[in-house]
Design an enzyme around this catalytic site. Structure first.
Site, mmCIF file in Angstrom:
data_model
loop_
_atom_site.group_PDB
_atom_site.id
_atom_site.type_symbol
_atom_site.label_atom_id
_atom_site.label_comp_id
_atom_site.label_asym_id
_atom_site.label_seq_id
_atom_site.Cartn_x
_atom_site.Cartn_y
_atom_site.Cartn_z
ATOM 1 N N THR A 152 -9.259 46.106 26.652
ATOM 2 C CA THR A 152 -9.295 46.751 25.338
ATOM 3 C C THR A 152 -8.486 45.989 24.302
ATOM 4 O O THR A 152 -7.474 45.350 24.644
ATOM 5 C CB THR A 152 -8.710 48.173 25.447
ATOM 6 O OG1 THR A 152 -8.561 48.717 24.130
ATOM 7 C CG2 THR A 152 -7.333 48.188 26.104
ATOM 8 N N TYR A 209 -2.015 53.834 27.219
ATOM 9 C CA TYR A 209 -3.386 53.405 27.521
ATOM 10 C C TYR A 209 -3.469 51.881 27.464
ATOM 11 O O TYR A 209 -3.945 51.226 28.404
ATOM 12 C CB TYR A 209 -4.372 54.051 26.530
ATOM 13 C CG TYR A 209 -5.734 53.409 26.567
ATOM 14 C CD1 TYR A 209 -6.561 53.555 27.674
ATOM 15 C CD2 TYR A 209 -6.180 52.618 25.501
ATOM 16 C CE1 TYR A 209 -7.811 52.932 27.728
ATOM 17 C CE2 TYR A 209 -7.420 52.008 25.536
ATOM 18 C CZ TYR A 209 -8.233 52.158 26.653
ATOM 19 O OH TYR A 209 -9.447 51.537 26.701
#
Ligand code: UDP
Length: 333
Positions: free
Chosen positions: A126, A150
């Site tokens: 990501t 995250y």
């Protein structure tokens, strides 16, 4: 040739699965259905094309025996690893959930791969691993400094993959996704999260529900209109990137990481305007406070993927909004 897809009943993985089926790959799907949907598996089975859904295995990556069973049952050649928790804000409130699922789950998967001599993996990473960028666009050499658990969970898995390559020869491609948007062009599969936290589905939900007012999370960021700026890459373009990354590894490519984005950024207000234009509907909106963990600006420099993987995005933000809207009208009640 058999590809294992973890998290294959989720949004991005299922559009990738569809693309693999169309490109002649056979797949095994592994998903615990915590965030994925059985209906997506049923849809994939119905649209088998040149490739087939060989099996759906319901299982949890946090259980070593579940994922080991997938490798005992099938001779897997390559893994596409999507299964993860993905909500930035939730990760700031419950990091334990994110590290256990995203990091320990990945380690169980890698353990099963090593035990079964499977040495190729494409990992869903990501743009969140860059944190608050020093400058945009961001290329792969930008310093890695996640600002939420995250992002850290994905960063740690990338690091583990590097170490596993050095020690065990495991070959990996980490695709660092920017913001993924849109649906399959034939409206067979689209974005479906419960709860939905993402921008475009939330805007579309506000259009279709008079009682719902769309919330802009902060308008005091350092961007051209004060709202967060993101690079929205179409989910079918992202699926192409996975097919190319797999082929790259199967052809003997070395481990690497690639940004997957369009190299163009849009603010939340600009996305709202585009949605109003495409749907021809007015959207009720309100500015609320910032959401924890959001970077002001994330825009890719994806030249490396274009050069080495031969990938390029073909669809615009408007294409993504149009396909998302068609999917919304068909699927969301
Ligand atoms: N956003 C927003 N309202 C929403 C959902 C998202 O203002 O209801 C903003 C969010 O703060 C971020 C951008 O839209 O700046 C994209 O958020 P999304 O959750 O889609 O993806 P993320 O960037 O977190 O991966």
């Amino acid at each position: 040739m058999l590809t294992l897809i973890t998290g294959g009943a989720g949004y991005i993985a299922s559009v990738v699965a569809l693309s693999l089926l169309e490109n002649g790959y056979n797949i095994v799907i592994f998903d615990n259905l915590e965030n994925g949907h059985r209906e997506i598996i049923d849809a994939l089975k119905k649209i088998e094309a040149k490739g087939k859904v060989v099996d759906f295995m319901e299982g949890d990556l946090r259980e070593q025996s579940d994922i080991s069973a997938a490798f005992s049952k099938h001779k897997i050649d390559i893994v596409l690893h999507f299964a993860a928790h993905i909500q930035v804000e939730e990760s700031t409130q419950n990091p334990q959930k994110y590290y256990i699922n995203n990091v320990c789950g990945s380690m169980n998967l890698l353990g099963a791969m090593l035990a079964n001599s499977v040495d190729k993996i494409v990992f869903s990473s990501t743009a969140a691993i860059y944190g608050e960028p020093e400058s945009v666009p961001i290329d792969e050499n930008h310093r890695l400094a996640p600002i939420n658990p995250y992002g850290w969970s994905k960063f740690i898995v990338e690091k583990i993959l590097n170490d596993y390559e050095a020690a065990y020869g495991l070959k990996s491609v980490s695709l660092r996704y920017f913001n993924v948007a849109g649906a399959d062009r034939h409206t067979r599969i689209g974005e479906w999260h419960e709860p939905e936290t993402h921008l475009i589905p939330n805007i579309l939900a506000a259009i279709n529900n008079q009682e719902r007012i769309f919330q802009i999370y902060g308008d005091n960021f350092n961007t051209r209109d004060g709202t967060c700026l993101r690079d929205y890459v179409n989910v079918e373009d992202l699926a192409d990137a996975h097919v190319f990354a797999m082929q790259y590894l199967l052809d003997g490519g070395t481990s690497d990481c690639f940004n997957i984005g369009t190299d163009e950024g849009y603010t939340v207000k600009e996305v709202l305007d585009a949605c109003e234009k495409i749907t021809q509907k007015k959207i009720e909106k309100i500015i609320v406070k910032r959401r924890a963990g959001d970077s002001a600006m994330l825009v890719a420099d994806s030249q490396k993927a274009r050069k080495i993987l031969n990938w390029k995005p073909k669809r615009s933000l408007e294409d993504s909004i149009s396909s998302a809207y068609k999917w919304y009208l068909k699927a969301v009640k």
